[in-house]
Design a protein around this motif. Structure first.
Motif, short mmCIF file in Angstrom:
data_model
loop_
_atom_site.label_atom_id
_atom_site.label_comp_id
_atom_site.label_asym_id
_atom_site.label_seq_id
_atom_site.Cartn_x
_atom_site.Cartn_y
_atom_site.Cartn_z
N ARG A 252 0.84 -1.22 0.00
CA ARG A 252 0.00 0.00 0.00
C ARG A 252 0.86 1.25 0.00
O ARG A 252 0.61 2.20 -0.74
N ALA A 253 1.89 1.23 0.84
CA ALA A 253 2.78 2.40 0.93
C ALA A 253 3.50 2.61 -0.40
O ALA A 253 3.62 3.74 -0.88
N ARG A 254 3.95 1.51 -1.01
CA ARG A 254 4.66 1.65 -2.29
C ARG A 254 3.73 2.21 -3.37
O ARG A 254 4.15 3.02 -4.20
N LYS A 255 2.48 1.79 -3.34
CA LYS A 255 1.53 2.29 -4.34
C LYS A 255 1.33 3.79 -4.17
O LYS A 255 1.34 4.55 -5.14
N THR A 256 1.20 4.21 -2.92
CA THR A 256 1.02 5.65 -2.64
C THR A 256 2.25 6.44 -3.10
O THR A 256 2.11 7.48 -3.75
N ILE A 257 3.43 5.93 -2.77
CA ILE A 257 4.64 6.67 -3.15
C ILE A 257 4.76 6.74 -4.67
O ILE A 257 5.11 7.78 -5.23
N ARG A 258 4.45 5.63 -5.36
CA ARG A 258 4.55 5.62 -6.83
C ARG A 258 3.70 6.75 -7.41
O ARG A 258 4.13 7.48 -8.30
N ARG A 259 2.48 6.91 -6.85
CA ARG A 259 1.58 7.96 -7.33
C ARG A 259 2.14 9.35 -7.01
O ARG A 259 2.22 10.23 -7.88
N VAL A 311 18.02 17.18 -5.24
CA VAL A 311 16.65 16.67 -5.22
C VAL A 311 15.76 17.59 -4.37
O VAL A 311 16.20 18.11 -3.35
N ASP A 312 14.52 17.84 -4.80
CA ASP A 312 13.61 18.74 -4.08
C ASP A 312 12.82 18.02 -3.00
O ASP A 312 12.52 18.57 -1.96
N ILE A 313 12.44 16.78 -3.31
CA ILE A 313 11.55 16.06 -2.39
C ILE A 313 11.92 14.58 -2.34
O ILE A 313 12.19 13.96 -3.36
N ILE A 314 11.99 14.05 -1.12
CA ILE A 314 12.37 12.64 -0.94
C ILE A 314 11.22 11.89 -0.28
O ILE A 314 10.78 12.26 0.81
N PHE A 315 10.73 10.86 -0.94
CA PHE A 315 9.71 10.00 -0.33
C PHE A 315 10.41 8.80 0.29
O PHE A 315 11.24 8.16 -0.35
N VAL A 316 10.09 8.51 1.55
CA VAL A 316 10.69 7.35 2.23
C VAL A 316 9.58 6.47 2.76
O VAL A 316 8.63 6.95 3.37
N ARG A 317 9.70 5.17 2.50
CA ARG A 317 8.72 4.24 3.06
C ARG A 317 9.15 3.84 4.47
O ARG A 317 10.31 3.52 4.70
N GLY A 318 8.22 3.89 5.41
CA GLY A 318 8.52 3.54 6.79
C GLY A 318 8.78 2.05 6.95
O GLY A 318 8.40 1.24 6.11
N VAL A 319 9.48 1.68 8.05
CA VAL A 319 9.74 0.27 8.33
C VAL A 319 9.07 -0.12 9.64
O VAL A 319 8.63 0.74 10.40
N THR A 320 8.99 -1.40 9.92
CA THR A 320 8.45 -1.84 11.21
C THR A 320 9.46 -1.52 12.31
O THR A 320 10.66 -1.59 12.09
N GLU A 321 8.94 -1.21 13.51
CA GLU A 321 9.82 -0.78 14.58
C GLU A 321 10.36 -1.97 15.37
O GLU A 321 10.21 -2.05 16.58
N GLU A 338 6.69 15.92 6.54
CA GLU A 338 5.31 15.46 6.43
C GLU A 338 5.28 13.94 6.57
O GLU A 338 6.15 13.25 6.05
N THR A 339 4.29 13.43 7.31
CA THR A 339 4.13 11.98 7.44
C THR A 339 2.74 11.60 6.93
O THR A 339 1.75 12.22 7.28
N ILE A 340 2.70 10.57 6.08
CA ILE A 340 1.43 10.11 5.54
C ILE A 340 1.19 8.67 5.97
O ILE A 340 2.06 7.82 5.76
N ALA A 341 0.07 8.41 6.62
CA ALA A 341 -0.26 7.03 7.00
C ALA A 341 -1.22 6.48 5.96
O ALA A 341 -2.20 7.14 5.61
N VAL A 342 -0.96 5.26 5.46
CA VAL A 342 -1.86 4.67 4.45
C VAL A 342 -2.48 3.39 4.97
O VAL A 342 -2.00 2.81 5.92
#
Ligand code: TXA
Ligand code: MG
Length: 342
Positions: A252-259, A311-321, A338-342
């Motif tokens: 889900r997170a990867r799909k959001t970042i791709r968009r 680079v202007d903007i970096i998207f990072v996918r979160g990991v499990t803690e 900014e943090t986005i929860a999906v």
């Protein structure tokens, strides 16, 4: 703050197997009140004699660090720690189990620790690093070494000598280049001055490992009634680019970042996507590695590299803690605009 900086020449010394002369030279700089950046197993530190208030103040100026954010004192033995602080039984247990290594203990300080080191607090943070260069430097200097991470305040911590040079060139005397650091994230900081230990900053040594070592303490102390680490109120680890953290199940997170990535680049902005772990992310993601320790080792360097590329903007996918994942997420959340929860 840079108004009062006296520009000096920063020497960079590459260390080889037998670099005793260079280390001796660096130890002399420390003893004489200068600033030396040196590798530890976590990140590079910017060191000064912890016995010399004037030298310690220079650290704050060089980094642009607020003076209310205290420093960690690096020691070479438990005996040296006892000269600086009151070591409780639990603290001693943790020292014996995890030192030398990436664990910092906050203890009641003794007289003689300059208040410049502790920002006027009655406690002092102490750790014994395991990196041979750090150990040799403390031993040869003959004094404990106060050292924050060797970056300009707010920037990602340096994991290579070139990062230190980028941030602190002409502000410090010497950089000891011992190659890339192994852990890549700063030490775990634990407050030992209260009823139970409280983790102030997560790191490689986890709350669970500390609980096991003490055999008494089952939960992570996260008391809100206790003062937190002064450094935690500042924004940290941030690259110049805007960092957007996307948290949620992997696909889900990867799909959001791709968009988001597609939308951003369509506007002409330069975007980057940092991802990791199995299964390998598809391009254009930058793959930081297969295991959390590897990702931790490479994260800060990756953020700095992307800044260099403009680079202007970096998207990072979160990991499990899990394991060092807790420390990774702690740094990412602090770096994120900014943090986005999906
Ligand atoms: O791995 C590390 O810990 C690296 C290497 C160089 O040893 N050092 C490092 O230092 O990360 P620095 O200054 O970047 O982070 C030290 C943290 C800050 O959040 C600071 O507020 C906290 O430790 N700290 C220092 N003294 C403290 C004290 N007496 N009480 C509570 N927190 C303290
Ligand atoms: Mg720092």
């Amino acid at each position: 703050m840079s108004r009062s900086i006296r520009r000096i020449v920063t020497r960079v010394v590459k260390l080889r197997a037998r670099s005793t002369a260079s280390l001796r030279d660096a130890a002399t700089v420390i003893r004489e009140g200068g600033l030396v950046a040196f590798p530890t197993e976590t990140v590079y530190g910017l060191g000064a004699s912890a016995r010399n208030a004037r030298a310690v103040k220079k650290i704050f100026t060089a980094k642009g660090r607020p003076s209310d954010n205290p420093l960690i004192v690096h020691v070479n033995s438990i005996r040296q720690a006892r000269q600086l602080a009151h070591v409780t039984r639990d603290a001693e247990k943790l020292m014996k189990k995890f030192w030398p290594g990436p664990l910092t203990l906050v203890l009641k300080k003794k007289k003689g620790v300059p208040s410049a080191v502790t920002s006027g607090l009655s406690t002092v943070a102490i750790r014994m690093p395991s990196h041979p260069v750090a150990r040799a430097l403390i031993r040869m200097a003959g004094v404990p070494i106060a050292a924050p991470s060797a970056n300009r305040a707010g920037r990602p911590s340096p994991t290579r000598a070139e990062h230190v040079l980028h941030d602190l060139d002409r502000r410090i005397d010497l950089i000891l280049d011992g190659g890339p650091t192994r852990v890549g994230l700063e030490s775990t900081v634990v407050d030992m001055t209260g009823f139970q230990p409280v983790i102030l900053r997560p790191g490689k040594i986890t709350a669970a490992a500390i609980a096991r070592a003490l055999r008494q303490w089952t939960a992570v102390g996260k008391s809100h009634s206790r003062p937190r680490s002064p450094g935690m109120k500042y924004r940290h680890y941030a690259p110049e680019a805007k960092l957007v953290l996307v948290e949620g199940p992997c696909e889900r997170a990867r799909k959001t970042i791709r968009r988001l990535y597609r939308d951003t680049t369509a506007t002409g902005k330069r975007a980057a996507w940092i991802d990791f772990l199995q299964p390998a992310p598809a391009r254009p993601a930058i793959d930081l590695g297969r295991t959390l320790p590897v990702v931790a080792r490479k994260l800060f360097a990756a953020l700095r590299d992307l800044d260099k590329e403009g680079v202007d903007i970096i998207f990072v996918r979160g990991v499990t803690e899990r394991g060092i994942g807790a420390a990774l997420m702690n740094r990412l959340r602090k770096a994120a605009a900014e943090t986005i929860a999906v």
